[in-house]
Design a protein around this motif. Structure first.
Motif: not given
Length: 204
Positions: A160-184
């Motif tokens: 977000c604005n050239h800053v790593a604000q989150g880390i791809v984490s997990c979500g539903k098995k079908n790939g549908k959003p929303p999904r969960v990201y870890t707060k850096v």
């Protein structure tokens, strides 16, 4: 060999699926110089995931050796400890994960723009609310759009604005959003202490 900052692994529930880009497009060559592609074997099975360079010798999720910095390989900025990513903010996710559920892994880096959601959006999802923690995670991806990260992108950054604000984490098995990201930002002190400790060990 140093395997450091294994942040993501602590927040993946056993049945959660992590990582691919759905609904995105191929990244322009060298436009994301902070991206790292990792392959490893876990319990006899080869795994693939992403990561991002935050210093020449540190990648979130892991790094085996120092990176040779050049115009195509550069670290990305970390957030400040008090940074908050507000709902409605459009951020970018990139990775080498599958481009569709049960699809193939691409040979080129893919990226997609995703909108940050209110915490309630993940908290009311039956398959997410069991492990979603608003204090340390971010809810990302418009449920009305077929755009998301999925299998193969775990460990990659939410930028977000050239800053790593989150880390791809997990979500539903079908790939549908929303999904969960870890707060850096919530782990910034630990990250900095770990990097500082490693730097001191190298100079001893």
């Amino acid at each position: 060999m140093h395997l450091l900052l294994l942040l993501l692994a602590f927040f993946l529930p056993p049945k959660a699926q992590a990582g691919e880009i759905i609904g995105g497009h191929e990244s322009k060559p060298h436009s994301r110089p902070y991206m790292a592609y990792l392959q490893f074997v876990a319990q006899g099975v080869q795994k693939k995931c992403g990561g991002f360079l935050i210093r020449e010798d540190f990648v979130l999720t892991a790094l085996e050796k120092k990176a040779n910095l050049n115009p195509a390989v550069q670290p990305i900025k970390l957030p400040r400890s008090k940074d908050k990513v507000k709902p409605g903010k459009v951020c970018l996710v990139a990775g080498w994960g599958r481009v569709a559920p049960n699809g193939k892994y691409p040979n080129t880096l893919q990226e997609v723009k995703l909108k940050v959601q209110k915490h309630q959006v993940c908290e009311r999802e039956e398959l997410l609310k069991k492990f979603y923690k608003s204090s340390i995670q971010i809810c990302v991806g418009d449920p009305k759009e077929n755009k998301a990260s999925f299998q193969g992108d775990s460990g990659g950054p939410l930028v977000c604005n050239h800053v790593a604000q989150g880390i791809v984490s997990c979500g539903k098995k079908n790939g549908k959003p929303p999904r969960v990201y870890t707060k850096v930002s919530r782990f910034l002190q630990w990250i900095k202490e770990t990097m500082k400790s490693h730097q001191v060990q190298e100079t001893d």
